[in-house]
Design an enzyme around this catalytic site. Structure first.
Site, PDB file in Angstrom:
ATOM      1  N   CYS A  80       0.858  -1.184   0.000  1.00  0.00           N
ATOM      2  CA  CYS A  80       0.000   0.000   0.000  1.00  0.00           C
ATOM      3  C   CYS A  80       0.887   1.224   0.000  1.00  0.00           C
ATOM      4  O   CYS A  80       2.058   1.147   0.368  1.00  0.00           O
ATOM      5  CB  CYS A  80      -0.908   0.005   1.226  1.00  0.00           C
ATOM      6  SG  CYS A  80      -2.228   1.231   1.117  1.00  0.00           S
ATOM      7  N   CYS A 115      -3.927   6.238   0.337  1.00  0.00           N
ATOM      8  CA  CYS A 115      -3.448   4.969  -0.230  1.00  0.00           C
ATOM      9  C   CYS A 115      -3.212   5.044  -1.737  1.00  0.00           C
ATOM     10  O   CYS A 115      -3.058   4.021  -2.400  1.00  0.00           O
ATOM     11  CB  CYS A 115      -4.436   3.849   0.092  1.00  0.00           C
ATOM     12  SG  CYS A 115      -4.693   3.630   1.864  1.00  0.00           S
ATOM     13  N   LYS A 169     -12.201  -4.930   2.855  1.00  0.00           N
ATOM     14  CA  LYS A 169     -11.620  -4.102   3.905  1.00  0.00           C
ATOM     15  C   LYS A 169     -12.522  -2.905   4.115  1.00  0.00           C
ATOM     16  O   LYS A 169     -12.729  -2.104   3.194  1.00  0.00           O
ATOM     17  CB  LYS A 169     -10.220  -3.653   3.464  1.00  0.00           C
ATOM     18  CG  LYS A 169      -9.553  -2.693   4.428  1.00  0.00           C
ATOM     19  CD  LYS A 169      -8.129  -2.388   4.007  1.00  0.00           C
ATOM     20  CE  LYS A 169      -7.487  -1.368   4.923  1.00  0.00           C
ATOM     21  NZ  LYS A 169      -6.088  -1.088   4.570  1.00  0.00           N
ATOM     22  N   ARG A 185      -2.553   3.338  12.799  1.00  0.00           N
ATOM     23  CA  ARG A 185      -2.102   4.559  12.117  1.00  0.00           C
ATOM     24  C   ARG A 185      -1.072   5.300  12.949  1.00  0.00           C
ATOM     25  O   ARG A 185      -0.191   5.952  12.407  1.00  0.00           O
ATOM     26  CB  ARG A 185      -3.298   5.427  11.732  1.00  0.00           C
ATOM     27  CG  ARG A 185      -4.109   4.705  10.666  1.00  0.00           C
ATOM     28  CD  ARG A 185      -5.295   5.473  10.172  1.00  0.00           C
ATOM     29  NE  ARG A 185      -6.086   4.615   9.294  1.00  0.00           N
ATOM     30  CZ  ARG A 185      -7.326   4.856   8.926  1.00  0.00           C
ATOM     31  NH1 ARG A 185      -7.931   5.951   9.362  1.00  0.00           N
ATOM     32  NH2 ARG A 185      -7.965   4.026   8.139  1.00  0.00           N
ATOM     33  N   ARG A 216     -10.737   7.709   4.511  1.00  0.00           N
ATOM     34  CA  ARG A 216     -10.579   6.703   3.461  1.00  0.00           C
ATOM     35  C   ARG A 216     -11.908   6.156   2.923  1.00  0.00           C
ATOM     36  O   ARG A 216     -11.940   5.126   2.276  1.00  0.00           O
ATOM     37  CB  ARG A 216      -9.760   5.523   4.003  1.00  0.00           C
ATOM     38  CG  ARG A 216      -8.389   5.864   4.524  1.00  0.00           C
ATOM     39  CD  ARG A 216      -7.483   4.651   4.491  1.00  0.00           C
ATOM     40  NE  ARG A 216      -6.367   4.708   5.416  1.00  0.00           N
ATOM     41  CZ  ARG A 216      -5.317   5.522   5.289  1.00  0.00           C
ATOM     42  NH1 ARG A 216      -5.232   6.350   4.268  1.00  0.00           N
ATOM     43  NH2 ARG A 216      -4.343   5.493   6.190  1.00  0.00           N
ATOM     44  N   GLU A 269     -16.673  -7.631  -3.775  1.00  0.00           N
ATOM     45  CA  GLU A 269     -15.245  -7.279  -3.737  1.00  0.00           C
ATOM     46  C   GLU A 269     -14.391  -8.548  -3.776  1.00  0.00           C
ATOM     47  O   GLU A 269     -13.395  -8.623  -4.487  1.00  0.00           O
ATOM     48  CB  GLU A 269     -14.914  -6.485  -2.458  1.00  0.00           C
ATOM     49  CG  GLU A 269     -15.315  -5.022  -2.490  1.00  0.00           C
ATOM     50  CD  GLU A 269     -14.360  -4.169  -3.332  1.00  0.00           C
ATOM     51  OE1 GLU A 269     -13.419  -4.705  -3.927  1.00  0.00           O
ATOM     52  OE2 GLU A 269     -14.589  -2.948  -3.391  1.00  0.00           O
ATOM     53  N   LYS A 282     -11.410  -7.864   6.721  1.00  0.00           N
ATOM     54  CA  LYS A 282     -10.775  -6.993   7.694  1.00  0.00           C
ATOM     55  C   LYS A 282     -11.692  -5.856   8.061  1.00  0.00           C
ATOM     56  O   LYS A 282     -12.257  -5.250   7.152  1.00  0.00           O
ATOM     57  CB  LYS A 282      -9.481  -6.450   7.062  1.00  0.00           C
ATOM     58  CG  LYS A 282      -8.721  -5.504   7.927  1.00  0.00           C
ATOM     59  CD  LYS A 282      -7.553  -4.935   7.174  1.00  0.00           C
ATOM     60  CE  LYS A 282      -6.941  -3.862   8.050  1.00  0.00           C
ATOM     61  NZ  LYS A 282      -5.932  -3.113   7.364  1.00  0.00           N
ATOM     62  N   TYR A 323      -1.770  -9.213  16.311  1.00  0.00           N
ATOM     63  CA  TYR A 323      -0.652  -8.715  17.124  1.00  0.00           C
ATOM     64  C   TYR A 323      -0.449  -9.588  18.360  1.00  0.00           C
ATOM     65  O   TYR A 323       0.509  -9.418  19.088  1.00  0.00           O
ATOM     66  CB  TYR A 323      -0.913  -7.242  17.505  1.00  0.00           C
ATOM     67  CG  TYR A 323      -1.115  -6.400  16.263  1.00  0.00           C
ATOM     68  CD1 TYR A 323      -0.020  -5.997  15.510  1.00  0.00           C
ATOM     69  CD2 TYR A 323      -2.390  -6.084  15.802  1.00  0.00           C
ATOM     70  CE1 TYR A 323      -0.192  -5.282  14.331  1.00  0.00           C
ATOM     71  CE2 TYR A 323      -2.583  -5.374  14.630  1.00  0.00           C
ATOM     72  CZ  TYR A 323      -1.478  -4.977  13.900  1.00  0.00           C
ATOM     73  OH  TYR A 323      -1.656  -4.291  12.732  1.00  0.00           O
TER      74      TYR A 323
HETATM   75  C1  PBG Z   1      -2.986   0.029   4.976  1.00  0.00           C
HETATM   76  C2  PBG Z   1      -3.284  -0.829   6.139  1.00  0.00           C
HETATM   77  C3  PBG Z   1      -3.998  -0.476   7.294  1.00  0.00           C
HETATM   78  C4  PBG Z   1      -4.008  -1.599   8.115  1.00  0.00           C
HETATM   79  C5  PBG Z   1      -3.301  -2.596   7.461  1.00  0.00           C
HETATM   80  N1  PBG Z   1      -2.881  -2.103   6.230  1.00  0.00           N
HETATM   81  C6  PBG Z   1      -4.520   0.803   7.761  1.00  0.00           C
HETATM   82  C7  PBG Z   1      -5.535   1.603   7.114  1.00  0.00           C
HETATM   83  O1  PBG Z   1      -6.226   1.204   6.186  1.00  0.00           O
HETATM   84  O2  PBG Z   1      -5.634   2.727   7.565  1.00  0.00           O
HETATM   85  C8  PBG Z   1      -4.678  -1.669   9.451  1.00  0.00           C
HETATM   86  C9  PBG Z   1      -4.207  -2.725  10.346  1.00  0.00           C
HETATM   87  C10 PBG Z   1      -4.609  -2.598  11.752  1.00  0.00           C
HETATM   88  O3  PBG Z   1      -5.395  -1.710  12.159  1.00  0.00           O
HETATM   89  O4  PBG Z   1      -4.121  -3.416  12.533  1.00  0.00           O
HETATM   90  N2  PBG Z   1      -1.650  -0.078   4.581  1.00  0.00           N
END
Ligand code: PBG
Length: 328
Positions: free
Chosen positions: A122, A132, A197, A207, A219, A235, A250, A315
């Site tokens: 990304c 993004c 997502k 973030r 976003r 999607e 997600k 995590y």
């Molecule tokens: C975008 C990305 C995001 C996450 C993973 N890849 C953030 C977003 O869309 O703002 C979020 C992961 C998380 O909250 O643990 N590169």
């Protein structure tokens, strides 16, 4: 037969019996360990909203990945935080000096096939504005962004990534990436598509971790409205048609319905992202002594498996691996 002859409690009487009939199992094989790697730092930097998670310097990543291997975790996913950000996110596709590219090379040199290396694909961590994709008059321009995503995929594959994971929610990104990889001699690089997502408040601790908060706006013009389950399936279907090898839903916990539906509709290798906000909620309550962290995490991860996820990005991966080793 029904009560009183049939009694379901019979099979719950002892741990041995419960083990025999247990249907869904959580294994370390299901876990993916996320790693944040930052250019230009010397020591790990703690992320205040995600206790126990750090941004690591490049030199710290090999050890972290090796520990994951020792715990039996098959894969890591890398997020890069570059020293230099610009309008077009050029550090994302810098073959020689890109932070993620350098990290992939280092991890692969040390661990080779012992670890599957996934790279988040990304631009948001690399753009000065935090969106993004490429911005024009405040809007993210889809098709111009695709070229840069293709270039980033090739650059990550060249560095040795096994799997690229596009997370930008641009239309046609999986197709563009598959074409770019194939045209440049990487037909075996796998695409794990962040297909469904949603624009979610659960990403805010991430973030902070990845320094990727949009400077203006949000976003919602590219990430999905979480109110639309049918659109989520479209999607996923489109990503599969475009060449995704694995799909993702997600966030995970508030989206178990989407995981379940995706798995039963498509039968594809399915990942779920147990995102930063889900982690922080558990950590905060555990720190207050209000919940039992280990039990909550194992129950949550098992529930995500039960919904249909084969793979879980979390995590809590290392903790969960240790707890699974100890036994419940
Ligand atoms: C975008 C990305 C995001 C996450 C993973 N890849 C953030 C977003 O869309 O703002 C979020 C992961 C998380 O909250 O643990 N590169």
């Amino acid at each position: 037969m029904s009560y009183p002859e049939m009694r379901l409690r019979r099979l719950r009487r002892t741990e041995g019996l419960r083990r025999m009939v247990r249907q869904i199992r959580l294994s370390t094989d299901n876990l993916i360990h996320p790693i944040f790697v930052q250019e230009g730092i010397e020591e790990p930097v703690p992320i205040s909203s995600m206790p126990g998670v750090y941004r690591l310097p490049l030199e710290g990543v090999e050890g972290d990945a090796e520990e994951a291997v020792e715990l039996g975790i098959p894969a890591v996913i890398l997020f890069g935080i570059p020293a230099h950000k610009d309008e077009k996110g050029s550090s994302a596709y810098d073959d020689d000096n890109g932070i993620v590219q350098s990290t992939v090379r280092a991890v692969k040199a040390r661990l080779g096939e012992k670890i599957v290396v996934i790279t988040d694909l990304c631009l948001c961590e690399y753009t000065s504005h935090g969106h993004c994709g490429v911005l024009k008059d405040g809007a993210v321009i889809n098709d111009e962004t695709l070229k840069l995503l293709g270039q980033t995929a090739v650059s990550q594959a060249k560095a040795g990534a096994d799997i690229v994971a596009p997370s930008g929610m641009m239309d046609g990104q999986v197709y563009a990436i598959r074409q770019a990889l194939d045209d440049n001699g990487y037909p075996d690089t796998i695409i794990m598509a962040y297909s469904a997502k949603s624009a979610s408040a659960f990403y805010s601790p991430f973030r902070e971790a990845a320094e990727s908060t949009p400077q203006v706006g949000d976003r919602r013009s590219y990430q999905m409205d979480y109110s639309n389950p049918d659109e989520a399936m479209r999607e996923i279907e489109l990503d599969i048609e475009e060449g995704a090898d694995m799909i993702m839903v997600k966030p995970a916990l508030a989206y178990l319905d989407l995981i379940s539906r995706a798995k039963s509709l498509f039968g594809y290798p399915t990942a779920a992202y147990n995102v930063s906000g889900e982690y922080s909620l558990v950590k905060a309550a555990a720190e207050k002594g209000w919940i039992d962290e280990k039990k909550i995490v194992l129950e949550t991860l098992t529930a995500i498996r039960r919904a249909g996820a084969d793979m879980i990005l979390t995590y809590h991966a290392k903790d969960a691996a240790r707890w699974l080793r100890e036994g419940k």
